[in-house]
Each structure stands twice: as C-alpha cells, then as structure tokens.
Design a protein around this motif. Structure first.
Motif, PDB file in Angstrom:
ATOM      1  N   GLN A 248      -7.345  10.512   8.011  1.00 36.77           N
ATOM      2  CA  GLN A 248      -8.010   9.298   7.555  1.00 36.77           C
ATOM      3  C   GLN A 248      -9.455   9.260   8.014  1.00 36.77           C
ATOM      4  O   GLN A 248      -9.758   9.336   9.203  1.00 36.77           O
ATOM      5  CB  GLN A 248      -7.291   8.049   8.062  1.00 36.77           C
ATOM      6  CG  GLN A 248      -7.901   6.773   7.465  1.00 36.77           C
ATOM      7  CD  GLN A 248      -7.162   5.525   7.880  1.00 36.77           C
ATOM      8  OE1 GLN A 248      -7.190   5.140   9.031  1.00 36.77           O
ATOM      9  NE2 GLN A 248      -6.512   4.882   6.937  1.00 36.77           N
ATOM     10  N   ARG A 427       8.458   8.796   9.454  1.00 34.38           N
ATOM     11  CA  ARG A 427       8.775   9.051   8.047  1.00 34.38           C
ATOM     12  C   ARG A 427      10.282   9.142   7.828  1.00 34.38           C
ATOM     13  O   ARG A 427      10.802   8.698   6.807  1.00 34.38           O
ATOM     14  CB  ARG A 427       8.071  10.324   7.565  1.00 34.38           C
ATOM     15  CG  ARG A 427       6.557  10.240   7.627  1.00 34.38           C
ATOM     16  CD  ARG A 427       5.872  11.192   6.660  1.00 34.38           C
ATOM     17  NE  ARG A 427       6.148  12.587   6.909  1.00 34.38           N
ATOM     18  CZ  ARG A 427       5.511  13.336   7.801  1.00 34.38           C
ATOM     19  NH1 ARG A 427       4.571  12.786   8.555  1.00 34.38           N
ATOM     20  NH2 ARG A 427       5.786  14.616   7.952  1.00 34.38           N
ATOM     21  N   THR A 447       3.354   2.364   9.282  1.00 36.79           N
ATOM     22  CA  THR A 447       2.429   3.502   9.242  1.00 36.79           C
ATOM     23  C   THR A 447       2.035   3.984  10.630  1.00 36.79           C
ATOM     24  O   THR A 447       1.129   4.804  10.771  1.00 36.79           O
ATOM     25  CB  THR A 447       1.148   3.130   8.458  1.00 36.79           C
ATOM     26  OG1 THR A 447       0.499   2.013   9.091  1.00 36.79           O
ATOM     27  CG2 THR A 447       1.487   2.757   7.029  1.00 36.79           C
ATOM     28  N   GLN A 450       1.051   7.815  11.587  1.00 35.61           N
ATOM     29  CA  GLN A 450       0.969   8.551  10.327  1.00 35.61           C
ATOM     30  C   GLN A 450      -0.459   8.989  10.012  1.00 35.61           C
ATOM     31  O   GLN A 450      -1.420   8.263  10.275  1.00 35.61           O
ATOM     32  CB  GLN A 450       1.472   7.680   9.175  1.00 35.61           C
ATOM     33  CG  GLN A 450       2.933   7.311   9.273  1.00 35.61           C
ATOM     34  CD  GLN A 450       3.822   8.517   9.274  1.00 35.61           C
ATOM     35  OE1 GLN A 450       3.919   9.249   8.304  1.00 35.61           O
ATOM     36  NE2 GLN A 450       4.479   8.746  10.398  1.00 35.61           N
ATOM     37  N   GLU A 452      -3.315  10.126   7.025  1.00 36.50           N
ATOM     38  CA  GLU A 452      -3.716   9.458   5.787  1.00 36.50           C
ATOM     39  C   GLU A 452      -2.785   9.811   4.628  1.00 36.50           C
ATOM     40  O   GLU A 452      -2.401   8.950   3.837  1.00 36.50           O
ATOM     41  CB  GLU A 452      -5.153   9.841   5.438  1.00 36.50           C
ATOM     42  CG  GLU A 452      -5.652   9.329   4.099  1.00 36.50           C
ATOM     43  CD  GLU A 452      -5.935   7.843   4.086  1.00 36.50           C
ATOM     44  OE1 GLU A 452      -6.258   7.309   3.003  1.00 36.50           O
ATOM     45  OE2 GLU A 452      -5.832   7.206   5.139  1.00 36.50           O
ATOM     46  N   THR A 455       0.604   8.082   5.079  1.00 37.20           N
ATOM     47  CA  THR A 455       0.442   6.646   4.853  1.00 37.20           C
ATOM     48  C   THR A 455       0.318   6.343   3.368  1.00 37.20           C
ATOM     49  O   THR A 455       0.964   5.433   2.843  1.00 37.20           O
ATOM     50  CB  THR A 455      -0.797   6.124   5.599  1.00 37.20           C
ATOM     51  OG1 THR A 455      -0.588   6.258   7.009  1.00 37.20           O
ATOM     52  CG2 THR A 455      -1.062   4.666   5.273  1.00 37.20           C
ATOM     53  N   SER A 456      -0.507   7.124   2.681  1.00 33.09           N
ATOM     54  CA  SER A 456      -0.714   6.913   1.246  1.00 33.09           C
ATOM     55  C   SER A 456       0.584   7.115   0.469  1.00 33.09           C
ATOM     56  O   SER A 456       0.925   6.309  -0.407  1.00 33.09           O
ATOM     57  CB  SER A 456      -1.799   7.872   0.740  1.00 33.09           C
ATOM     58  OG  SER A 456      -1.990   7.728  -0.647  1.00 33.09           O
ATOM     59  N   THR A 476       2.362  -5.476  10.767  1.00 30.69           N
ATOM     60  CA  THR A 476       1.306  -4.470  10.888  1.00 30.69           C
ATOM     61  C   THR A 476       0.106  -5.025  11.637  1.00 30.69           C
ATOM     62  O   THR A 476      -0.138  -6.240  11.644  1.00 30.69           O
ATOM     63  CB  THR A 476       0.868  -3.967   9.496  1.00 30.69           C
ATOM     64  OG1 THR A 476      -0.087  -2.918   9.645  1.00 30.69           O
ATOM     65  CG2 THR A 476       0.248  -5.093   8.672  1.00 30.69           C
ATOM     66  N   ASP A 478      -2.713  -3.316  10.857  1.00 30.52           N
ATOM     67  CA  ASP A 478      -3.709  -2.711   9.970  1.00 30.52           C
ATOM     68  C   ASP A 478      -4.135  -3.722   8.907  1.00 30.52           C
ATOM     69  O   ASP A 478      -3.436  -3.960   7.921  1.00 30.52           O
ATOM     70  CB  ASP A 478      -3.111  -1.461   9.312  1.00 30.52           C
ATOM     71  CG  ASP A 478      -4.149  -0.613   8.588  1.00 30.52           C
ATOM     72  OD1 ASP A 478      -5.125  -1.197   8.079  1.00 30.52           O
ATOM     73  OD2 ASP A 478      -3.985   0.617   8.537  1.00 30.52           O
ATOM     74  N   LEU A 481      -4.286  -2.566   5.222  1.00 22.58           N
ATOM     75  CA  LEU A 481      -3.026  -2.591   4.486  1.00 22.58           C
ATOM     76  C   LEU A 481      -2.705  -4.007   4.006  1.00 22.58           C
ATOM     77  O   LEU A 481      -2.235  -4.199   2.883  1.00 22.58           O
ATOM     78  CB  LEU A 481      -1.883  -2.081   5.368  1.00 22.58           C
ATOM     79  CG  LEU A 481      -1.871  -0.608   5.745  1.00 22.58           C
ATOM     80  CD1 LEU A 481      -0.617  -0.287   6.551  1.00 22.58           C
ATOM     81  CD2 LEU A 481      -1.949   0.284   4.521  1.00 22.58           C
TER      82      LEU A 481
END
Length: 540
Positions: A248, A427, A447, A450, A452, A455-456, A476, A478, A481
């Motif tokens: 990322q 994951r 995420t 994780q 990038e 995450t994507s 989260t 983030d 997000l």
C-alpha cells in the motif's frame, strides 16, 4: 564513520512444513543509528526475518537456516541465551503475545530479571522506561485494563528498559486507532532524538512514517531482496512497481498512479495538485429491521446502547482503542449475552435462537484469527462448516477451492493454520466465514496485517456479498475503508454510542479528534485543495 551493527549474508530460511524457502539468499547490512523500513507483501517473510535478526532463529526454528546473521560482528547463534535482547529488541505485531505478567511494572521488570539486573538498578530502569513512553502513571495497573495503544507503549517500554542497540517494530500501529497511531509515531521520533538506537519498522501502511524512516528494504513474495536504498527516492520514481507487489502506497502516490501522472510522484496529500474531486457515494435506502439492540449493558464496558441494524446496510463501528467496539459486536452476533438489555434478530430474542440456527444467519470474524481455528490444515478449516452442512462433496470441494484461490491461500492447503503468517491467518479467518451465505457478517478489523492486494481482494469480495444482500458490520480503525464502503457509521466512546449516521455527516463534525478519529485521506485532500483555492483578502 558509522559502525555496522547488523550484517546478513546469503540468508535462506526454510520451515519443515513448506517446500519453498520463506527467505531466499538475502544479503544486506545496517549501520548504527539508521531508520529502516522493511516492506513486502503479506507472507513474504518479514516477521521471519526479525526472528533471524534477534537470534530466535535458528535456536527455536523447526526448519533450516543457511547463511549468516551477525550482530556487532558476532553470529547470533553464538550469543548466550537471553543476551541478544540487549542487542536486538523486538516489539511484536500483537503486544499481548509477549506479555507474561499481570501488572505493568512487573512486565517491564521481567526482562531485566532474566538478565540478573540488581534490584536497585532494575527499579530505576523500569521507572525510566515507563517515563520515556509516557506510562509512568500506569505503573501498578493491570495490563488487561489498558487500551490497545497503552499496551503497545508498555511493550515498547519492556524493550527500552533493556537498552538494546537495535529496535525492531513489527507492524506496531496495526491495532491502533488513528490518534493513537499518530501518537506512537511521534513518540518514536522523540525517542530517536533522546536515545541512541537503530530502528527497523515493518509496516503495510506508509502514511505517517515518511518523516521518520529514510531507507527501505523491500522483500518480494518469494522472500528475495527486491530493493535496498533510499525510501523517498524509490517511492517517487518506482511507485508503480511497489504497488504491483501488493504494497500500500501513501494516498497521494496512489492518486498520482490512478491519474496516470509520471514520476516523480507526490508522497504527501498537500503535494497533490487540484484535480476533479471525488464525491461521496450515494447511500441507498436500507431495508427492514434485521437486528435490534435495546438498553444493552455489559459489565462496566458497555452502557445503555440502543441501535437498529437494517437489511442491506454496510455498518462501520469505529472509536478509540478500549471504547467497547469488539465487546458490543460479540453481543450483537450472539457470541456473548449482555449483562442487561436485549438483542433480537427478525424480532426474536437471540437467547431463543439455537446456536446452529444463529450461525446460519450470522457469521463472525474475530480480531485475533487464531481464536476461531479448530482444524489442523488450511483446507479443512475452510471446508469444515460446509462438510457439516450436509452439502455434496463435489459442491463443497468446488467452493473451498475457489475461496482458497480468491483469498490467496492456494498452495497452503496442507499447512497448519497456526504456522501461517499473520496476514495469511487473517485471510483464512475471513475465508472460513465467507464460504457460507449468512444474512449478516461481522468482521473485527478485517484488514489487520494485510497488504494492499489482500485488502483490495477482500473488500471486493465483501462488496460483492453486500450487493447480493448480505448485511455487513465491520469494526475498523481505517477511516479510508469507512469512507469508501460504509453506508452508516457508529462511533463508540467509553462504552456508549456517541454518533450514528452517514460517513459524510461524521466527517463534518469538529470533534473527530476527541473520539480518536481522523478524516479519511479523500476528505483531507478535499479540504487541502479548498484551502489553497480560497481567495486571499487584504485589509484596506
């Protein structure tokens, strides 16, 4: 002239359970006082490298390590047990995994006791380390009572007390809220000015680190050294190559790539020139009530929470570390009952649902992936619920294989879940839940750990599930997000609900910092552009 503190020569690392090496023929050196970033996609061996640098491997390695790792010119495997902690200290990804005492002062003293530090000196070193990280007021506190940010500071104090020459931080801000993240990075900047140590940081997100870290070591997915050199210069010139590795980039750099600009790429939001600004996504109207919480209390953590979740919503639960987000989500998902109040799904109290019925309706991905693993292989973990649902073998086999491939776990089918990297564990925990079509899915920091690419891929899959009718609730830190995916946001503050509304309404509030939140990069950019475009008024 700077002195070399670490030298790695032709390092190759293999685990018994894997055919391919985790690290392959790494060669580099680190000089005294350097500030280095270690980058690489999830599963590239970054954390394994730290175990080699601090002497944990090959001593505790189930596998083979070839090549040499030298600290101060001496092989790490020649140091007496425990002595390496005075040379290379590591703060692991999850600080709780390295705590073994009850109170803060006992935890900080633990390492010193193992080094046979005299009592008077130990007391002084404990006080000094806690003072350095701003935790002296919590000296006698139970570690379990601390927030995530405070625990991270205690973990740092434990290492600083032993005065190591090299400090390694493995994703130190992954579990922190936005304000705690900034505070931790600022703390490191101050400590670097006050103390003399070499700093190595493993991170997936570069925002906030660019003013501190100067050199970057990039490891590719094969565990090979892809680049070693100046961080800023490489980002400005080769950002596209780094992005394609699954790493990322800073928001400004990502924006430049999306706009098709040519190098040198910007690194900071304030460096992005005005372009067409993205707009907020329209929020679709929600369906009928799905889950209702009334006057929910839990111990001393949650107080009088009332909220209704509707079909088709994408909810984000945000707030400061320790504000009660995870506790609240577990109550909503029927994992633990409230002390007072009630939760009902489809108008029926959760306590009246059978566990087997609830799990068909609600899926839950825990913050710590290991809390939900129950089998001995990755494949069996993903297949478990499908096998016990009476599905035909051909059908569940197809679903398992598709899910493993999508979650980038193919090739790891026979691996034990506990031996995966932190990113791979996350994951896998998500994969075990998305194989079933529950109406509602809770994800606690989905995420975390994780890169990038992971995450994507994960967010694309969740978006697809949401578009097909799944109600999603994610906890989260983030804000990007939240801005990109959430249709509604709940803000938790000291166990109470302090905000319930659309993301754009939250970004308009002046008190974000009071809740340990920050504007997402898109909103920061918009405001920076608008500020630059404001006309200058000159008084007559």
């Amino acid at each position: 002239m700077s002195q070399e503190v670490i030298r790695v020569e032709d390092l190759t690392l293999r685990y018994e359970e894997r055919q391919k090496p985790v690290l392959s023929r790494l060669t580099f050196s680190i000089e005294e006082g350097e500030n280095m970033l270690i980058l690489g996609p999830s599963g590239s061996g970054k954390s394994s490298l730290t175990h080699c640098l601090n002497g944990l491997y090959p001593r505790e390695l189930d596998g083979a390590m070839n090549g040499e790792v030298l600290v101060q010119g001496q092989r790490t495997d020649s140091y007496p047990a425990g002595e390496m902690a005075q040379n290379v200290g590591v703060v692991f990804q999850d600080p709780e995994t390295q705590f073994c005492m009850i109170t803060v002062e006992d935890e900080v003293a633990f390492g010193l006791e193992n080094l046979n530090t005299p009592h008077a000196s130990m007391v002084e070193k404990v006080d000094q380390a806690l003072r350095q990280v701003g935790m002296e007021a919590y000296k006698t506190a139970d570690i379990s009572s601390l927030s995530g940010g405070q625990k991270q500071k205690v973990a740092l104090a434990c290492i600083l007390a032993m005065e190591p020459e090299v400090l390694i931080l493995d994703e130190p801000t992954a579990n922190l809220d936005p304000v705690a993240r900034k505070e931790f990075i600022q703390l490191l900047k101050r400590l670097k000015e006050e103390l003399s140590f070499t700093l190595l940081v493993i991170e997936h997100k570069l925002e906030g680190w660019l003013d501190l870290l100067e050199r970057v070591l990039i490891i590719n997915e094969k565990g090979e050294l892809a680049y070693d050199g100046p961080l800023h210069d490489h980002l400005k010139t080769y950002a596209r190559d780094i992005h394609e590795m699954g790493i990322q980039l800073p928001y400004a750099t990502r924006t430049a790539l999306e706009q098709g600009w040519t190098p040198p790429y910007p690194l900071h939001i304030g460096d992005i020139p005005p372009v067409a600004l993205p707009e907020n996504r329209p929020v679709l109207s929600a369906g009928k009530a799905l889950l209702e919480a009334e006057a929910v209390h839990w111990k001393s953590i949650l107080r009088n929470i009332n909220v209704t979740f509707h079909e088709g919503e994408w909810m984000a639960i945000v707030g400061e570390n320790g504000s009660g987000k995870s506790s609240f989500s577990r109550i909503l998902a029927g994992i633990q009952p409230p002390s007072k109040g009630s939760v009902a799904m489809h108008g029926r109290a959760l306590k009246k649902w059978k566990e087997s019925e609830m799990r068909k309706e609600v899926g839950y991905v825990f913050q710590n992936p290991e809390h939900q693993f129950i089998t001995d292989t990755v494949y069996d973990e993903v297949a478990f619920s499908l096998q016990h649902a009476g599905m035909k073998e051909a059908e569940w086999t197809r679903i398992v294989e598709e899910t493993l491939k999508f979650c980038r776990l193919d090739g790891l089918e026979d691996q034990h879940p506990f031996l995966l990297s932190q990113g791979q564990k996350r994951r896998l925990s998500v994969a075990t839940m998305i194989v079933e079509n529950q109406n509602m899915l809770f994800l606690d920091e989905p995420t975390f750990g994780q890169d990038e690419k992971s995450t994507s891929d994960l967010m694309s899959l969740l978006k697809e599930k949401h578009e097909n009718g799944t109600t999603i609730v994610m906890i989260t830190h983030d804000m990007e997000l939240v801005d990109k995916y959430a249709t509604r946001v709940l803000v938790m503050n000291e166990g109470e609900l302090s905000f319930d509304g659309q993301p754009k309404e939250l970004w308009a509030r002046p008190d974000l910092g009071d809740h340990h939140l920050e504007l997402p990069p898109r909103e920061q950019w918009k405001r920076a552009v608008l500020k630059r475009e404001e006309p200058a008024y000159v008084s007559s």
